[in-house]
Motif scaffolding. Sequence first.
Motif, PDB file in Angstrom:
ATOM      1  N   HIS A  49      25.792  57.197   4.782  1.00 43.53           N
ATOM      2  CA  HIS A  49      25.766  56.664   6.153  1.00 43.53           C
ATOM      3  C   HIS A  49      27.153  56.752   6.773  1.00 43.53           C
ATOM      4  N   GLY A  50      27.241  56.370   8.052  1.00 41.27           N
ATOM      5  CA  GLY A  50      28.441  56.663   8.822  1.00 41.27           C
ATOM      6  C   GLY A  50      29.582  55.675   8.705  1.00 41.27           C
ATOM      7  N   HIS A  51      29.435  54.595   7.954  1.00 45.16           N
ATOM      8  CA  HIS A  51      30.518  53.616   7.857  1.00 45.16           C
ATOM      9  C   HIS A  51      31.746  54.217   7.173  1.00 45.16           C
ATOM     10  N   GLY A  52      32.906  53.726   7.587  1.00 48.31           N
ATOM     11  CA  GLY A  52      34.174  54.276   7.114  1.00 48.31           C
ATOM     12  C   GLY A  52      34.362  54.209   5.614  1.00 48.31           C
ATOM     13  N   ASP A  53      33.787  53.178   4.975  1.00 42.66           N
ATOM     14  CA  ASP A  53      33.952  53.044   3.522  1.00 42.66           C
ATOM     15  C   ASP A  53      32.977  53.937   2.752  1.00 42.66           C
ATOM     16  N   HIS A  54      32.333  54.867   3.480  1.00 40.91           N
ATOM     17  CA  HIS A  54      31.440  55.846   2.830  1.00 40.91           C
ATOM     18  C   HIS A  54      31.783  57.273   3.257  1.00 40.91           C
ATOM     19  N   GLY A 112      27.215  54.081  11.982  1.00 43.74           N
ATOM     20  CA  GLY A 112      28.184  54.072  13.079  1.00 43.74           C
ATOM     21  C   GLY A 112      29.529  54.479  12.540  1.00 43.74           C
ATOM     22  N   TYR A 113      30.161  55.458  13.220  1.00 43.51           N
ATOM     23  CA  TYR A 113      31.417  56.024  12.735  1.00 43.51           C
ATOM     24  C   TYR A 113      32.532  55.753  13.727  1.00 43.51           C
ATOM     25  N   GLY A 114      33.737  55.689  13.232  1.00 42.07           N
ATOM     26  CA  GLY A 114      34.893  55.494  14.100  1.00 42.07           C
ATOM     27  C   GLY A 114      35.416  54.086  13.980  1.00 42.07           C
ATOM     28  N   PRO A 115      36.593  53.837  14.596  1.00 37.57           N
ATOM     29  CA  PRO A 115      37.261  52.544  14.436  1.00 37.57           C
ATOM     30  C   PRO A 115      36.375  51.363  14.840  1.00 37.57           C
ATOM     31  N   THR A 121      25.369  57.530  14.048  1.00 37.14           N
ATOM     32  CA  THR A 121      25.228  58.342  12.836  1.00 37.14           C
ATOM     33  C   THR A 121      23.833  58.235  12.228  1.00 37.14           C
ATOM     34  N   GLY A 122      22.869  57.801  13.031  1.00 38.51           N
ATOM     35  CA  GLY A 122      21.496  57.750  12.540  1.00 38.51           C
ATOM     36  C   GLY A 122      21.307  56.660  11.507  1.00 38.51           C
ATOM     37  N   PRO A 123      20.115  56.602  10.932  1.00 36.27           N
ATOM     38  CA  PRO A 123      19.845  55.571   9.930  1.00 36.27           C
ATOM     39  C   PRO A 123      20.516  55.888   8.594  1.00 36.27           C
ATOM     40  N   PRO A 124      20.867  54.841   7.842  1.00 33.85           N
ATOM     41  CA  PRO A 124      21.447  55.063   6.521  1.00 33.85           C
ATOM     42  C   PRO A 124      20.381  55.612   5.581  1.00 33.85           C
ATOM     43  N   VAL A 125      20.823  56.291   4.526  1.00 35.60           N
ATOM     44  CA  VAL A 125      19.888  56.861   3.563  1.00 35.60           C
ATOM     45  C   VAL A 125      20.382  56.608   2.145  1.00 35.60           C
TER      46      VAL A 125
END
Length: 225
Positions: A49-54, A112-115, A121-125
């Motif tokens: 997914h789009g989170h910064g820690d991933h 969701g990506y970015g600061p 970023t679509g749904p997590p998978v």
Amino acid sequence: MPEVRFLGHSCVTITEGEHKLIIDPFISDNPKAPVKADEIDVNYILLTHGHGDHVGDAIAIAIRTGATVIANFELASLVASEGVVMHPMHIGGGHDFPFGRVKLTIAHHGGGYGPDASRYTGPPVGFLVTIGGKVIYHPGDTGLFLDMKLIGEMNKIDLAFLPIGDNFTMGLDDAVKAVEFLQPKKVIPFHYDTWDLIAENPAKFADRVQGAEVIILKPGESLKL
Ligand code: NI
Ligand code: MN
């Protein structure tokens, strides 16, 4: 036989002969990372997914190594806009790659990506990765969901990673239930102790799990399947 290496948080590498994969390469900003991002040499980068820690160092690693990023369509399109080679997929879909098969599962979480996490970023998978005859389940960030039972029924999972850190993902109680649903042979807990907010004692998890072997890896340690 594939070898998995835990690089802290939710980051793992899977190596099988010439095939080198990394999932969720959060390295530079990870206080527990045992390696530097520029030491990573891979052919494929899988993002849950789009989170910064991933997403972490995915774009820099992909540009340096030429690795293909595998992610849901929205996140794959985002990294492609940064000049990265991507293979878009989506939930329920599987694809045969040179190293084996990847199938995308649901995950209950955000994206969701970015600061300010504002880029869509679509749904997590989650990922079911079949490589070297073994099935590895990396659920990404998720809460417990009943469909894990279906995933367990339809796949003989050799190794499941499960988040146990609570707050952003399932915590210990729900992760124990997830093992019951998934029925994997082996389980490695992750997404804990990166920060105080997700501090957890993995030995407590190991004490409570039944019917699967719990393997606690410190960042940097590996396991041959
Ligand atoms: Ni997340
Ligand atoms: Mn996370």
